[in-house]
Scaffold this motif. Structure first.
Motif, PDB file in Angstrom:
ATOM      1  N   PRO A 285      -0.725  -5.485  14.381  1.00  4.78           N
ATOM      2  CA  PRO A 285      -1.894  -4.721  13.946  1.00  4.78           C
ATOM      3  C   PRO A 285      -3.174  -5.557  14.005  1.00  4.78           C
ATOM      4  CG  PRO A 285      -0.071  -4.418  12.420  1.00  4.78           C
ATOM      5  CD  PRO A 285       0.317  -5.530  13.336  1.00  4.78           C
TER       6      PRO A 285
ATOM      7  N   ALA B   4      -9.236  -0.959  13.406  1.00  2.00           N
ATOM      8  CA  ALA B   4      -7.938  -0.277  13.506  1.00  2.00           C
ATOM      9  C   ALA B   4      -7.439  -0.152  14.939  1.00  2.00           C
ATOM     10  CB  ALA B   4      -8.032   1.120  12.882  1.00  2.00           C
TER      11      ALA B   4
ATOM     12  N   ASP C 234      -3.935  -1.294  16.038  1.00  3.06           N
ATOM     13  CA  ASP C 234      -2.828  -0.640  15.340  1.00  3.06           C
ATOM     14  C   ASP C 234      -2.146   0.397  16.220  1.00  3.06           C
ATOM     15  OD1 ASP C 234      -3.946  -2.156  13.352  1.00  3.06           O
ATOM     16  OD2 ASP C 234      -4.545  -0.472  12.074  1.00  3.06           O
TER      17      ASP C 234
ATOM     18  N   SER D 262      -3.538   2.798   8.864  1.00  9.61           N
ATOM     19  CA  SER D 262      -4.116   1.478   9.079  1.00  9.61           C
ATOM     20  C   SER D 262      -4.406   0.760   7.762  1.00  9.61           C
ATOM     21  CB  SER D 262      -5.398   1.585   9.905  1.00  9.61           C
ATOM     22  OG  SER D 262      -5.110   1.945  11.236  1.00  9.61           O
TER      23      SER D 262
ATOM     24  N   ASN E  15      -3.205  -2.923   6.495  1.00 11.35           N
ATOM     25  CA  ASN E  15      -4.121  -3.925   5.950  1.00 11.35           C
ATOM     26  C   ASN E  15      -3.609  -4.509   4.644  1.00 11.35           C
ATOM     27  OD1 ASN E  15      -7.549  -3.132   6.937  1.00 11.35           O
ATOM     28  ND2 ASN E  15      -5.711  -3.326   8.135  1.00 11.35           N
TER      29      ASN E  15
END
Length: 492
Positions: A95, A234, A237, A320, A324
């Protein structure tokens, strides 16, 4: 089971909970093609909220051609950055904010990741609020009043769908986004065509040009912050499962095309609609304000379109934001982090809808202030990509002294200093309802372009600090001196 599902790994199949967290995806589990990014980003940007941006352009005094310029440049330009950053996903298979450990260090990355997480939770909250307003309007067609109880019911109903899709993960989201593109994309087109019949074309075509500083530049900064910049953290991802041989140009191209098409159409629809609805940007519930311009029989399809399109955006944000949290060091399964973010999302949305009852003031400030942190981070990451030769898969996951990206005490001070200086520069020139920088004068007093200055400063400072360390340190930081790097090659 379809042929496509048979080709997908067990850990990432539609309508099953994705088994991977933030660990890099191995070559044996890579699948898909860059074309799927068209569906991901098209559906993420078909929310009716795009029409509100058009209202902002008109309220700032822009004419038709200035509005079109801002819509195209703001949307396409900002998503070029998303596409470029997304290429790192197929390089490292991890990611976005996990890959960010490489330039910032395993501990130095905590600051950017926290800013990113707050941004994503904020975005999903704003999107769910808007969708809940639309669902509340739909319930009103059934005779149910807009009381606090039904407001909360609408909010929870939307939130449950968003959380469900986020729980299932990557493969389900790609499937959902493709279906949403066709279903809600076509419905949105129908709604747009009806809204265009309300346009006062003589007024639109006769509008004089607006000011370039407090008009074009000011609104361009808002559109950039509200479209691509909000997704820059993002991008990887949704590319980490792509095969390593996937074309980087295709990743950028499909990302930009998928996002720009719906955004330009919706923004310009807002411009046209504002000729008949000048108070769009001051409406407490912009969804209801737009719906009032449609014939009664279009109300239900319109509200369904609004709800579906907004959910297709919020589901990406919550997925996302969960990743995180893992990158911040939260030791939970991925789906549990989605549940945590879901609770925060509902709490924030309930406060705005039931207590604050203010939409655009917090919305504008939220976009502008977080953009300072995100663009400065993106600048450092892009410079790192220009030097990178690969990612060390073990180094991305190991956060202690054994990680290749531990640097000094877990921090790459060059990257962290460049990031912080970029943020400071951005804040000095930023204007928002919540905060005004001391240097936000002249053209910056009305344009809020401070975060773009921050981007330039962070990129330049990081580049100079890296070069000051000598060529060997440059190559070591980028992975060029490593042998057998399992993270992949940094090629387009």
């Amino acid at each position: 089971m379809s042929v496509q599902q048979q080709l997908q790994p067990e850990a990432d199949r539609p309508w099953a909970i994705e088994l991977h967290g933030i660990e890099p995806i191995g070559d044996g589990e890579r699948h898909g093609a860059p074309t799927e990014l068209f569906w991901v980003w098209f559906a993420a940007n078909i929310g009716i909220l795009g029409i509100v941006y058009g209202g902002i352009l008109t309220a700032a005094g822009l004419n038709l051609w200035q509005s079109l310029l801002v819509a195209v440049v703001g949307s396409a330009g900002s998503f070029v950055l998303v596409g470029v950053l997304s290429v790192a996903g197929k390089w490292g298979g991890a990611p976005m904010l996990t890959l960010s450990r490489a330039p910032f260090g395993t501990r130095g990355n905590l600051g950017p990741t926290l800013i990113s997480w707050v941004s994503l939770v904020g975005w999903e909250t704003i999107t769910v609020i808007t969708a809940a307003y639309a669902l509340l309007g739909l319930l009103g067609l059934l005779g149910l009043p807009a009381t606090p109880v039904w407001t909360l019911v609408s909010l929870v109903g939307v939130a449950l769908l968003v959380v469900l899709f986020g729980l299932l993960g990557h493969a389900t989201l790609v499937w959902i986004q493709q279906a949403a593109t066709w279903i809600f994309g076509l419905l949105t087109l129908v709604v747009v065509l009806f809204l265009l019949t309300k346009t006062d074309w003589a007024k639109v075509l006769a509008a004089p040009p607006g000011p370039w500083d407090s008009g074009v530049l000011a609104t361009l900064s808002i559109v950039i912050a509200g479209t691509g910049i909000g997704w820059a953290n993002a991008g990887a991802d949704y590319t980490r499962y792509l095969p390593r041989a996937s074309s980087g140009r295709a990743i950028v191209g499909w990302t930009v095309l998928g996002a720009t098409l719906p955004l330009v159409v919706l923004i310009m629809t807002g411009v046209f609609l504002s000729s008949r609805l000048p108070n769009l940007t001051s409406a407490t519930n912009p969804i209801t304000a737009i719906g009032q311009e449609l014939p009664p029989w279009m109300a239900a399809p319109y509200l369904l379109t609004a709800v579906g399109g907004l959910i297709a955006s919020a589901d990406l944000s919550i997925y996302s934001s969960g990743l995180n949290l893992l990158a911040l060091g939260v030791r939970l399964e991925r789906y549990k982090t989605v549940l945590i973010d879901g609770v925060l999302m509902v709490a924030g949305a309930a406060y705005v809808m039931l207590v604050a009852q203010d939409f655009f003031g917090p919305f504008e400030s939220f976009l502008q202030l977080l953009s300072d942190g995100l663009t400065a981070w993106a600048a450092v990451f892009v410079v790192d990509m220009l030097l990178r030769r690969g990612y060390d898969a073990r180094g991305l996951i190991e956060t202690g002294p054994g990680s290749r990206y531990y640097y000094r005490a877990g921090v790459n001070w060059r990257a962290l200093i460049a990031w912080l200086l970029g943020i400071v520069m951005g804040l000095l020139f930023t204007v928002s309802p919540w905060f005004t920088g001391p240097l936000a004068r002249g053209i910056f007093a009305s344009s809020s372009l401070g975060y773009l200055l921050g981007f330039v400063v962070s990129a330049l400072v990081y580049w100079l600090l890296i070069l000051a360390g000598g060529r060997r340190e440059v190559l070591e930081a980028a992975g060029g001196l490593a042998s057998g790097v399992p993270g992949g090659e940094g090629s387009a």
